[in-house]
Enzyme design. Structure first.
Site, PDB file in Angstrom:
ATOM      1  N   LYS A  13      34.606  42.702  37.910  1.00 29.78           N
ATOM      2  CA  LYS A  13      34.116  44.026  37.489  1.00 29.78           C
ATOM      3  C   LYS A  13      35.072  44.679  36.496  1.00 29.78           C
ATOM      4  O   LYS A  13      34.657  45.204  35.474  1.00 29.78           O
ATOM      5  CB  LYS A  13      33.972  44.976  38.694  1.00 29.78           C
ATOM      6  CG  LYS A  13      33.007  44.510  39.748  1.00 29.78           C
ATOM      7  CD  LYS A  13      32.914  45.516  40.887  1.00 29.78           C
ATOM      8  CE  LYS A  13      34.217  45.730  41.649  1.00 29.78           C
ATOM      9  NZ  LYS A  13      34.727  44.533  42.357  1.00 29.78           N
ATOM     10  N   ARG A  88      31.202  52.664  46.378  1.00 36.02           N
ATOM     11  CA  ARG A  88      31.427  51.511  47.248  1.00 36.02           C
ATOM     12  C   ARG A  88      30.736  51.691  48.585  1.00 36.02           C
ATOM     13  O   ARG A  88      30.804  50.801  49.424  1.00 36.02           O
ATOM     14  CB  ARG A  88      32.920  51.357  47.488  1.00 36.02           C
ATOM     15  CG  ARG A  88      33.548  50.158  46.763  1.00 36.02           C
ATOM     16  CD  ARG A  88      34.992  50.129  47.188  1.00 36.02           C
ATOM     17  NE  ARG A  88      35.697  48.929  46.902  1.00 36.02           N
ATOM     18  CZ  ARG A  88      36.476  48.733  45.838  1.00 36.02           C
ATOM     19  NH1 ARG A  88      36.566  49.634  44.907  1.00 36.02           N
ATOM     20  NH2 ARG A  88      37.156  47.612  45.728  1.00 36.02           N
ATOM     21  N   ARG A 127      45.104  36.319  40.517  1.00 36.89           N
ATOM     22  CA  ARG A 127      45.070  37.560  39.715  1.00 36.89           C
ATOM     23  C   ARG A 127      46.473  38.123  39.565  1.00 36.89           C
ATOM     24  O   ARG A 127      47.251  38.166  40.507  1.00 36.89           O
ATOM     25  CB  ARG A 127      44.172  38.592  40.379  1.00 36.89           C
ATOM     26  CG  ARG A 127      44.284  39.964  39.707  1.00 36.89           C
ATOM     27  CD  ARG A 127      43.081  40.827  39.912  1.00 36.89           C
ATOM     28  NE  ARG A 127      42.911  41.262  41.281  1.00 36.89           N
ATOM     29  CZ  ARG A 127      41.890  42.011  41.691  1.00 36.89           C
ATOM     30  NH1 ARG A 127      40.953  42.385  40.830  1.00 36.89           N
ATOM     31  NH2 ARG A 127      41.795  42.378  42.949  1.00 36.89           N
ATOM     32  N   ARG A 160      49.043  41.846  43.330  1.00 40.41           N
ATOM     33  CA  ARG A 160      48.839  43.072  44.106  1.00 40.41           C
ATOM     34  C   ARG A 160      49.000  42.799  45.595  1.00 40.41           C
ATOM     35  O   ARG A 160      48.575  41.754  46.075  1.00 40.41           O
ATOM     36  CB  ARG A 160      47.418  43.612  43.846  1.00 40.41           C
ATOM     37  CG  ARG A 160      47.329  44.481  42.628  1.00 40.41           C
ATOM     38  CD  ARG A 160      45.913  44.736  42.186  1.00 40.41           C
ATOM     39  NE  ARG A 160      44.979  45.121  43.244  1.00 40.41           N
ATOM     40  CZ  ARG A 160      43.696  45.389  43.025  1.00 40.41           C
ATOM     41  NH1 ARG A 160      43.203  45.329  41.798  1.00 40.41           N
ATOM     42  NH2 ARG A 160      42.900  45.725  44.007  1.00 40.41           N
ATOM     43  N   ARG A 171      38.755  42.484  52.815  1.00 40.87           N
ATOM     44  CA  ARG A 171      38.054  43.221  51.756  1.00 40.87           C
ATOM     45  C   ARG A 171      36.644  42.660  51.547  1.00 40.87           C
ATOM     46  O   ARG A 171      35.705  43.401  51.257  1.00 40.87           O
ATOM     47  CB  ARG A 171      38.857  43.173  50.456  1.00 40.87           C
ATOM     48  CG  ARG A 171      40.164  43.964  50.574  1.00 40.87           C
ATOM     49  CD  ARG A 171      41.074  43.706  49.410  1.00 40.87           C
ATOM     50  NE  ARG A 171      40.565  44.316  48.195  1.00 40.87           N
ATOM     51  CZ  ARG A 171      40.973  43.998  46.978  1.00 40.87           C
ATOM     52  NH1 ARG A 171      41.902  43.090  46.808  1.00 40.87           N
ATOM     53  NH2 ARG A 171      40.476  44.606  45.933  1.00 40.87           N
TER      54      ARG A 171
END
Ligand code: ADP
Ligand code: AMP
Length: 213
Positions: A13, A88, A127, A160, A171
């Site tokens: 996203k 969300r 990531r 992260r 998540r």
């Protein structure tokens, strides 16, 4: 043009929202980036949000909605924006919808970036995010020019805290329980468009451009 990006954490996203923002000249608004900036600056909001983020849980709706509505009321959002990571939950979507309706406005497109769970865990462990500007890379798929350094601002690239495998699994559960119902919500509004998020990011963007025109 007002756009909402939907999809699991790690679906791409943010990667696509940044490209849309650049191509169409509208701001990229990421509630995750706003929270991370507050965590970095040690604000009261940051302290409160961090407790949820570290566990892979959602920050409470009331707080999140307030932050988002303040942001989109700013001058640069006058002609539209691309929302990344908001809404969300159904209550968040309902508040946004009600606020836009008051202004005689509505979301034009909800773009669902579709990626199966199996691909997500692999993506998240690769990531890397810039501590300076929030730009994201992938160590294999979208590497920076110089390892560990942001192409855009020269900042340090880090993994992260919430991209660790156990947190990512949580998540994903949170996504399926609380966020996936938004696909039906925006289908009902007639604005949902789904793109295949498993292909190369340039090809995902080409599919999005053909939707947005
Ligand atoms: P989200 O904002 O949905 O959480 P990101 O845009 O940060 O997801 O993307 C998650 C990870 O996957 C990042 O490391 C990013 O560089 C990488 N990525 C994004 N799009 C693709 C793609 N189409 N193919 C492979 N990797 C991708
Ligand atoms: P993101 O960068 O969008 O993946 O968001 C990182 C984390 O910030 C999430 O896992 C949540 O803890 C929090 N967060 C971001 N956006 C929202 C939102 N709209 N509602 C609740 N929590 C959010």
């Amino acid at each position: 043009m007002k756009i909402v990006m939907l999809g699991a954490p790690g679906a791409g996203k943010g990667t696509q929202a940044k490209m849309i923002a650049e191509q169409y000249g509208i701001p990229h608004v990421s509630t995750g980036d706003i929270f991370r900036m507050n965590v970095k600056n040690g604000t009261a909001l940051g302290m409160e949000a961090k407790a949820y983020m570290d566990k892979g849980e959602l920050v409470p709706d009331e707080l999140t909605v307030r932050i988002l509505l303040d942001r989109v009321a700013q001058e640069d959002c006058k002609n539209g924006y691309v929302l990344d990571g908001f809404p969300r939950t159904i209550p968040q979507a309902e508040v946004l919808d009600a606020e836009l309706t008051k202004l005689g406005d509505a979301i034009d497109y909800a773009i669902n970036v579709d990626v199966p769970d199996e691909n997500i865990i692999r993506r998240m462990s690769g990531r890397r995010a810039c501590v300076g500007c929030g730009a994201t890379y992938h160590i294999v798929h979208i590497p920076p020019k110089k390892e560990g350094i942001c192409d855009k601002c020269g900042g340090e690239l880090i993994l992260r805290d919430d991209d660790k495998e156990e947190t990512v699994k949580n998540r994903l559960n949170v996504y399926h329980a609380q966020t996936q119902p938004l696909i039906d919500f925006y289908t009902g509004k007639g604005v949902l468009k789904t793109v295949d998020g498993t292909v190369d990011s340039a090809d995902v963007f080409a599919a999005i451009k053909s939707i947005l025109g």
